[in-house]
Scaffold this motif. Structure first.
Motif, PDB file in Angstrom:
ATOM      1  N   THR A   1       1.244  -1.079   0.061  1.00 38.76           N
ATOM      2  CA  THR A   1       0.276  -0.142   0.016  1.00 38.76           C
ATOM      3  C   THR A   1       0.594   1.080  -0.053  1.00 38.76           C
ATOM      4  N   ILE A   2       0.231   2.349  -0.020  1.00 36.31           N
ATOM      5  CA  ILE A   2       1.205   3.851  -0.250  1.00 36.31           C
ATOM      6  C   ILE A   2       1.930   3.568   1.285  1.00 36.31           C
ATOM      7  N   SER A   3       1.052   3.885   2.467  1.00 36.97           N
ATOM      8  CA  SER A   3       1.419   3.529   3.291  1.00 36.97           C
ATOM      9  C   SER A   3       2.410   3.281   3.580  1.00 36.97           C
ATOM     10  N   ASP A   4       2.249   1.380   3.131  1.00 38.77           N
ATOM     11  CA  ASP A   4       3.696   1.026   3.172  1.00 38.77           C
ATOM     12  C   ASP A   4       4.549   1.209   2.621  1.00 38.77           C
ATOM     13  N   MET A   5       4.198   1.885   1.105  1.00 37.38           N
ATOM     14  CA  MET A   5       5.704   2.716   0.797  1.00 37.38           C
ATOM     15  C   MET A   5       6.308   3.733   1.706  1.00 37.38           C
ATOM     16  N   ARG A   6       5.303   4.594   2.293  1.00 34.81           N
ATOM     17  CA  ARG A   6       5.706   5.762   2.868  1.00 34.81           C
ATOM     18  C   ARG A   6       6.798   5.352   4.734  1.00 34.81           C
ATOM     19  N   ALA A   7       6.091   3.930   4.924  1.00 37.38           N
ATOM     20  CA  ALA A   7       7.095   3.531   5.829  1.00 37.38           C
ATOM     21  C   ALA A   7       8.235   3.215   6.166  1.00 37.38           C
ATOM     22  N   ILE A   8       8.639   2.269   5.208  1.00 32.62           N
ATOM     23  CA  ILE A   8       9.133   1.991   4.238  1.00 32.62           C
ATOM     24  C   ILE A   8      10.750   3.186   4.109  1.00 32.62           C
ATOM     25  N   ALA A   9      10.035   3.776   3.026  1.00 26.58           N
ATOM     26  CA  ALA A   9      10.723   5.491   2.942  1.00 26.58           C
ATOM     27  C   ALA A   9      11.555   6.062   3.965  1.00 26.58           C
ATOM     28  N   THR A  10      10.864   6.229   4.528  1.00 25.58           N
ATOM     29  CA  THR A  10      10.843   7.559   6.616  1.00 25.58           C
ATOM     30  C   THR A  10      11.910   6.009   7.478  1.00 25.58           C
ATOM     31  N   GLN A  11      11.801   5.062   6.492  1.00 25.77           N
ATOM     32  CA  GLN A  11      13.375   4.129   8.038  1.00 25.77           C
ATOM     33  C   GLN A  11      14.305   4.564   8.190  1.00 25.77           C
ATOM     34  N   GLU A  12      14.467   4.629   9.543  1.00 23.73           N
ATOM     35  CA  GLU A  12      16.206   5.280   9.783  1.00 23.73           C
ATOM     36  C   GLU A  12      17.345   5.337   8.377  1.00 23.73           C
ATOM     37  N   GLU A  13      17.392   3.681   8.973  1.00 21.63           N
ATOM     38  CA  GLU A  13      18.616   2.970   8.282  1.00 21.63           C
ATOM     39  C   GLU A  13      18.693   3.473   6.690  1.00 21.63           C
ATOM     40  N   PHE A  14      17.174   4.345   6.318  1.00 23.07           N
ATOM     41  CA  PHE A  14      16.858   4.578   4.748  1.00 23.07           C
ATOM     42  C   PHE A  14      17.666   6.597   4.618  1.00 23.07           C
ATOM     43  N   ASP A  15      17.989   6.517   5.640  1.00 20.76           N
ATOM     44  CA  ASP A  15      17.733   7.899   6.134  1.00 20.76           C
ATOM     45  C   ASP A  15      18.647   8.901   5.298  1.00 20.76           C
ATOM     46  N   GLY A  16      18.281   9.671   4.608  1.00 24.46           N
ATOM     47  CA  GLY A  16      19.477  10.176   2.902  1.00 24.46           C
ATOM     48  C   GLY A  16      19.941   9.978   1.733  1.00 24.46           C
ATOM     49  N   ASN A  17      18.938   9.004   1.799  1.00 24.25           N
ATOM     50  CA  ASN A  17      19.045   8.097   0.430  1.00 24.25           C
ATOM     51  C   ASN A  17      17.831   8.492  -0.197  1.00 24.25           C
ATOM     52  N   PRO A  18      18.924   8.799  -2.106  1.00 24.01           N
ATOM     53  CA  PRO A  18      17.507  10.054  -2.616  1.00 24.01           C
ATOM     54  C   PRO A  18      16.792   8.973  -3.077  1.00 24.01           C
ATOM     55  N   LEU A  19      16.492   8.475  -3.615  1.00 25.87           N
ATOM     56  CA  LEU A  19      16.059   7.007  -3.941  1.00 25.87           C
ATOM     57  C   LEU A  19      14.598   6.938  -2.498  1.00 25.87           C
ATOM     58  N   ALA A  20      14.924   6.835  -1.551  1.00 25.19           N
ATOM     59  CA  ALA A  20      14.667   6.772  -0.699  1.00 25.19           C
ATOM     60  C   ALA A  20      13.086   8.064  -0.633  1.00 25.19           C
ATOM     61  N   ASP A  21      14.562   9.573  -0.598  1.00 25.72           N
ATOM     62  CA  ASP A  21      13.656  11.444  -0.108  1.00 25.72           C
ATOM     63  C   ASP A  21      13.072  10.618  -1.026  1.00 25.72           C
ATOM     64  N   MET A  22      13.172  10.157  -2.539  1.00 28.51           N
ATOM     65  CA  MET A  22      11.700  10.157  -4.176  1.00 28.51           C
ATOM     66  C   MET A  22      10.387  10.140  -3.620  1.00 28.51           C
ATOM     67  N   ALA A  23      10.187   8.642  -2.938  1.00 30.44           N
ATOM     68  CA  ALA A  23       9.894   7.555  -2.551  1.00 30.44           C
ATOM     69  C   ALA A  23       8.701   8.838  -1.518  1.00 30.44           C
ATOM     70  N   ALA A  24       9.397   9.325  -0.822  1.00 30.49           N
ATOM     71  CA  ALA A  24       8.616   9.982   0.729  1.00 30.49           C
ATOM     72  C   ALA A  24       7.969  10.659   0.370  1.00 30.49           C
ATOM     73  N   ALA A  25       9.211  11.707  -0.325  1.00 32.67           N
ATOM     74  CA  ALA A  25       8.293  13.185  -1.257  1.00 32.67           C
ATOM     75  C   ALA A  25       7.074  12.720  -1.328  1.00 32.67           C
ATOM     76  N   ALA A  26       6.842  11.902  -2.341  1.00 34.62           N
ATOM     77  CA  ALA A  26       5.347  11.808  -3.801  1.00 34.62           C
ATOM     78  C   ALA A  26       4.891  10.934  -2.632  1.00 34.62           C
ATOM     79  N   THR A  27       4.594   9.857  -2.015  1.00 37.17           N
ATOM     80  CA  THR A  27       4.248   9.389  -0.559  1.00 37.17           C
ATOM     81  C   THR A  27       3.798  10.540   0.372  1.00 37.17           C
ATOM     82  N   GLU A  28       4.279  11.194   0.564  1.00 36.44           N
ATOM     83  CA  GLU A  28       4.350  12.331   1.825  1.00 36.44           C
ATOM     84  C   GLU A  28       2.388  13.708   0.841  1.00 36.44           C
ATOM     85  N   GLU A  29       2.577  13.600  -0.597  1.00 36.26           N
ATOM     86  CA  GLU A  29       2.305  14.500  -0.815  1.00 36.26           C
ATOM     87  C   GLU A  29       0.608  13.996  -1.413  1.00 36.26           C
TER      88      GLU A  29
END
Length: 295
Positions: A127-155
């Motif tokens: 789900t989109i919520s799962d995408m957002r949860a994965i993208a905001t995990q601390e271990e992926f903090d600062g990763n460009p692709l994780a930031d892209m997923a976090a920005a899209a799902t947050e919107e």
């Protein structure tokens, strides 16, 4: 009469011999050379000696000036202040270039490892919520692709919280906002990955010319020294020319690796940019699919 004349001549010769034998001063004056000749010959030798020894003395001074041998360190120490400044600047630029190489190698190595782990985890989202949860995990903090997923799902989440519809007729507008958020992250990605590239490009392009400036200045000083010493002996003028040419050598030593590093990292940046573009398409397709499903 004839006999009396012969007798007189013999008596005169005998008297002269007896006189010379009895006078040592006269005998010595007759045997030794004239005083005027000996000092003249002796005076010519000291006058000619300085002229004959001038050239060897100059060569010996030049050899002792360089410690009997020419090495890069001795050439640097004997160079003029301007040439030394040029050499030191180029050596510092070379050191910074190699430091950038190590930093960016570690950066890209860590970036690719974290990206691989993120993609492996992200593709398991349902789900989109799962995408957002994965993208905001601390271990992926600062990763460009994780930031892209976090920005899209947050919107998408912000649109829902604002009471906007993100499905049906409003799907395209919701995806448009998500795409704009992804593009903003990608724009920052290009700037982030290209850090240090401008420095490498500058060193690679102007390094040889800076070294050439040091060489020209050093050779000018060498020719001035030739004119002042009135000699063209290579043993005297070669060290100064070698010192000047060392500046060009250091310039090339700094520039060539910088150009290689610049091209190498340009290729790495372009490769990661292609990977980010592919993920952006994958992300937006996944969001669109989830919105069609009402997730």
């Amino acid at each position: 009469m004839l006999n009396s004349k012969k007798t007189n001549i013999l008596l005169a010769m005998a008297g002269a011999a007896a006189l010379m034998a009895s006078s040592p001063v006269l005998a010595q004056a007759t045997a030794e050379p004239t005083p005027a000749t000996a000092p003249a010959a002796g005076a010519a030798t000291p006058a000619a000696a300085p002229a004959a020894d001038a050239a060897p003395a100059t060569e010996e001074a030049a050899a002792s000036h360089h410690g009997g041998g020419i090495t890069p360190i001795s050439m640097f120490m004997e160079a003029t202040v301007i040439v030394k400044v040029v050499m030191i600047g180029l050596l510092l630029a070379s050191i910074f270039s190699w430091t950038l190489l190590l930093i960016k190698l570690f950066e890209f190595g860590s970036l690719n490892r974290k990206t691989d782990n993120f993609l492996e985890t992200f593709r398991g989202a349902r789900t989109i919520s799962d995408m957002r949860a994965i993208a905001t995990q601390e271990e992926f903090d600062g990763n460009p692709l994780a930031d892209m997923a976090a920005a899209a799902t947050e919107e998408i989440e912000l649109s829902r919280q604002s009471g906007l519809s993100v499905t049906g007729d409003h799907l395209d507008s919701a995806l448009g906002r998500a795409t704009a958020a992804v593009n903003a992250v990608q724009a920052g990605l290009a700037k982030r990955l290209s850090g240090g590239q401008q420095f490498l490009a500058s060193v690679g392009s102007i390094g040889p010319f800076v070294g050439l400036f040091g060489t020209v200045y050093g050779i000018m000083n060498s020719f001035i020294g030739i004119a002042e010493s009135n000699t063209t002996n290579l043993a005297v003028v070669a060290p100064g020319i070698a010192e000047a040419l060392l500046a060009t050598g250091i310039g090339l030593f700094a520039a060539i690796p910088a150009v290689v590093f610049y091209n190498y990292f340009n290729t790495r940046i372009a490769g990661y940019g292609t990977r980010a573009d592919g993920f952006a398409a994958e992300l937006l397709n996944g969001i669109s699919r989830q919105l069609d499903k009402g997730a």
